[in-house]
Design an enzyme around this catalytic site. Structure first.
Site, PDB file in Angstrom:
ATOM      1  N   ALA A 265       0.771  -1.244   0.000  1.00  0.00           N
ATOM      2  CA  ALA A 265       0.000   0.000   0.000  1.00  0.00           C
ATOM      3  C   ALA A 265       0.801   1.293   0.000  1.00  0.00           C
ATOM      4  O   ALA A 265       0.286   2.316  -0.440  1.00  0.00           O
ATOM      5  CB  ALA A 265      -0.941   0.001   1.199  1.00  0.00           C
ATOM      6  N   ALA A 266       2.013   1.320   0.555  1.00  0.00           N
ATOM      7  CA  ALA A 266       2.726   2.594   0.682  1.00  0.00           C
ATOM      8  C   ALA A 266       3.018   3.187  -0.699  1.00  0.00           C
ATOM      9  O   ALA A 266       3.237   2.447  -1.660  1.00  0.00           O
ATOM     10  CB  ALA A 266       4.022   2.390   1.463  1.00  0.00           C
ATOM     11  N   PRO A 267       2.973   4.528  -0.791  1.00  0.00           N
ATOM     12  CA  PRO A 267       2.784   5.503   0.292  1.00  0.00           C
ATOM     13  C   PRO A 267       1.340   5.808   0.659  1.00  0.00           C
ATOM     14  O   PRO A 267       1.102   6.561   1.588  1.00  0.00           O
ATOM     15  CB  PRO A 267       3.477   6.755  -0.267  1.00  0.00           C
ATOM     16  CG  PRO A 267       3.284   6.648  -1.741  1.00  0.00           C
ATOM     17  CD  PRO A 267       3.382   5.172  -2.067  1.00  0.00           C
ATOM     18  N   GLY A 268       0.365   5.268  -0.067  1.00  0.00           N
ATOM     19  CA  GLY A 268      -1.026   5.436   0.349  1.00  0.00           C
ATOM     20  C   GLY A 268      -1.969   5.989  -0.694  1.00  0.00           C
ATOM     21  O   GLY A 268      -3.167   6.144  -0.419  1.00  0.00           O
TER      22      GLY A 268
ATOM     23  N   LYS B 112      -3.216   4.640  -3.503  1.00  0.00           N
ATOM     24  CA  LYS B 112      -4.277   3.704  -3.887  1.00  0.00           C
ATOM     25  C   LYS B 112      -5.170   3.356  -2.704  1.00  0.00           C
ATOM     26  O   LYS B 112      -6.353   3.060  -2.881  1.00  0.00           O
ATOM     27  CB  LYS B 112      -3.663   2.454  -4.511  1.00  0.00           C
ATOM     28  CG  LYS B 112      -2.963   2.724  -5.848  1.00  0.00           C
ATOM     29  CD  LYS B 112      -2.416   1.464  -6.471  1.00  0.00           C
ATOM     30  CE  LYS B 112      -1.788   1.751  -7.830  1.00  0.00           C
ATOM     31  NZ  LYS B 112      -0.562   2.570  -7.742  1.00  0.00           N
TER      32      LYS B 112
ATOM     33  N   ASP C 110      -0.903  -4.000  -5.841  1.00  0.00           N
ATOM     34  CA  ASP C 110      -0.077  -3.180  -6.731  1.00  0.00           C
ATOM     35  C   ASP C 110       1.349  -3.657  -6.497  1.00  0.00           C
ATOM     36  O   ASP C 110       2.072  -3.110  -5.666  1.00  0.00           O
ATOM     37  CB  ASP C 110      -0.247  -1.698  -6.417  1.00  0.00           C
ATOM     38  CG  ASP C 110       0.475  -0.814  -7.417  1.00  0.00           C
ATOM     39  OD1 ASP C 110       0.338  -1.050  -8.625  1.00  0.00           O
ATOM     40  OD2 ASP C 110       1.187   0.116  -6.986  1.00  0.00           O
TER      41      ASP C 110
ATOM     42  N   CYS D 277       3.329  -1.157 -12.302  1.00  0.00           N
ATOM     43  CA  CYS D 277       3.701   0.031 -13.074  1.00  0.00           C
ATOM     44  C   CYS D 277       4.785  -0.356 -14.082  1.00  0.00           C
ATOM     45  O   CYS D 277       5.801   0.324 -14.223  1.00  0.00           O
ATOM     46  CB  CYS D 277       4.149   1.173 -12.168  1.00  0.00           C
ATOM     47  SG  CYS D 277       5.526   0.791 -11.082  1.00  0.00           S
TER      48      CYS D 277
END
Length: 440
Positions: free
Chosen positions: A104-107, A109, A171, A224
């Site tokens: 999840a970082a940095p936040g 999404k 992700d 990505c």
């Protein structure tokens, strides 16, 4: 290696080599609970609260960013939130949707999912790296949702929470081909060997998380990067290994998005954003309607003496509990769902951190000031100008106007909470978290 990569993408998608060496676009996404009238600038077509900017301002020196009014996020990445909203509409389980952002970082999404999902949804966010996890806690707190849990650690921890999540977003850590024009490090590190290493790691993460997905639930897989090994091959592996079925989403119909067999690519040569590849897969089976259950329930939590101001600061539907000398709160219906899950996880934040007990006093936390559910009228409030707001965010000493009452004061900027100070009259103690302060 960079020339090899550019030759590869140009041979497959003409125009990509030039696009990867052009200036990236700048975009932000506005908080649905903190910002109403959206700017009349270019809209991100797949995110109604996303806006393109003509130039990159000094975001760090804009107090609104620190208030959680908006999040600086690449437009392509906003597509994950759009897909989450679509899946929530399909599910409609008659109970809170439980969502996991696993890397999840940095936040960006995570906060995107908070806004995209129904307000009753419960959003978990996990990060492996300790430093990045701290940034995740900060950004989630600034966004202001009480219905979030932030954890740190290997995704293997989540394999113990079998059939717990309706939607899991991965992700995945990847070779970063889609970020090469923004990140010189990504360009320097890229190699075919890195691609293979990332694909191996992606399979490991997905194998850890698959048991935690409920039958009939959805996995949002994104990277990505552009190559088939980290995208198409991974999707095919999920189908062969677990019987997953890929599904169509409205993102495929967005002009400029390249879609092949429900695998969507956002290519910088065709959309106004960075590189992203995205696919959605469904787990076989029928979605159960009951709430998830963790491995075991937590021990009874200590209920401290709650000061009256704190009880009044949050809705009656919230429950408060003590975690050592820290007071936390979350909606009661959320507590009933997550309490049995937290013992399997390394929890950094759950609900809202309300304050810290110091002797007989409770010092309010910054996360409470950021909470979208905060009853601001409980506090003495003082509107400040931009210069004073930046002083506060630098964690400098402040002097408020002479008519400001002594005690805890909630500073406001632009009509929204900025944070707490303790006003002593001749000066104010700045209560902004030291680790969050602006350093330059």
């Amino acid at each position: 290696m960079l020339n090899e990569f550019l030759s590869y993408v140009e041979s497959r998608w003409p125009g990509m080599a030039a696009a990867m060496q052009s200036e990236p676009s700048v975009s932000v996404r506005y908080n649905r609970r903190k910002y109403g009238d959206l700017p009349q600038t270019d809209v991100v077509s797949w995110c109604d609260r996303g806006r393109y900017l003509d130039e990159r301002p000094a975001f760090t020196l804009d107090p609104r960013m620190h208030q959680g009014v908006y999040y600086v996020q690449d437009a392509s990445s906003m597509a994950v939130g759009a897909v989450a909203a679509y899946l929530a509409g399909i599910l409609q389980p008659g109970r809170p949707i439980v969502y996991l952002d696993a890397c999840a970082a940095p936040g960006g999404k995570t906060t995107g999912a908070v806004d995209a999902l129904p307000q009753s949804a419960i959003v978990f966010a996990n990060e492996y790296d300790y430093r990045r996890a701290s940034i995740l806690v900060e950004n989630v707190a600034k966004w202001g949702s009480a219905r979030t849990v932030v954890t740190r650690g290997d995704t293997a921890r989540y394999s113990k929470l079998r059939n717990s999540f309706d939607i899991i977003a991965v992700d995945a850590p990847c070779s970063g081909e889609g970020m090469i024009r923004k990140d010189a490090t990504a360009a320097a590190q890229w190699s075919p060997t890195l691609v293979r290493e990332c694909a191996r790691r992606q399979r490991e993460i997905l194998a850890n998380l698959w048991p935690a997905l409920r039958p009939g639930g959805y996995l949002i897989y994104s990277t990505c990067t552009f190559n088939d090994e980290e995208n198409d091959h991974i999707v095919r592996w999920l189908e062969e290994e677990y019987g997953a079925g890929r599904i169509a989403t409205p993102v495929e119909q967005v002009p400029g998005v390249t879609a092949d067999a429900h695998i969507c690519r956002f290519l910088p040569s065709r959309v106004r954003g960075e590189g992203l590849c995205l696919a959605v897969l469904q787990k076989p089976g029928e979605m159960p309607q009951n709430t998830p259950e963790g491995r075991k329930k937590n021990k009874d939590v200590k209920t401290p003496q709650i000061p009256a101001w704190l009880q009044a600061a949050l809705p009656d539907s919230f429950v408060l509990a003590a975690d050592g000398d820290v007071l936390r709160a979350m909606p009661a219906d959320m507590a009933a769902v997550v309490r049995g899950m937290l013992s399997a996880l390394d929890v950094l934040a759950a609900g809202i951190e309300c304050g810290v007990v110091k002797g007989r006093d409770v010092v309010p936390s910054q996360a409470l000031a950021m909470a979208a559910d905060l009853n601001q009228e409980v506090f003495i409030r003082a509107e400040v100008d931009r210069d004073t707001a930046l002083q506060y965010l630098h964690r400098e000493a402040l002097t408020l106007s002479e008519d400001t009452p002594k005690g805890i004061v909630l500073l406001m900027f632009g009509g929204l909470p900025l944070g707490f100070v303790k006003n002593l009259g001749n000066r104010s103690n700045n209560l902004y978290p030291r680790e969050w302060r602006i350093l330059h």
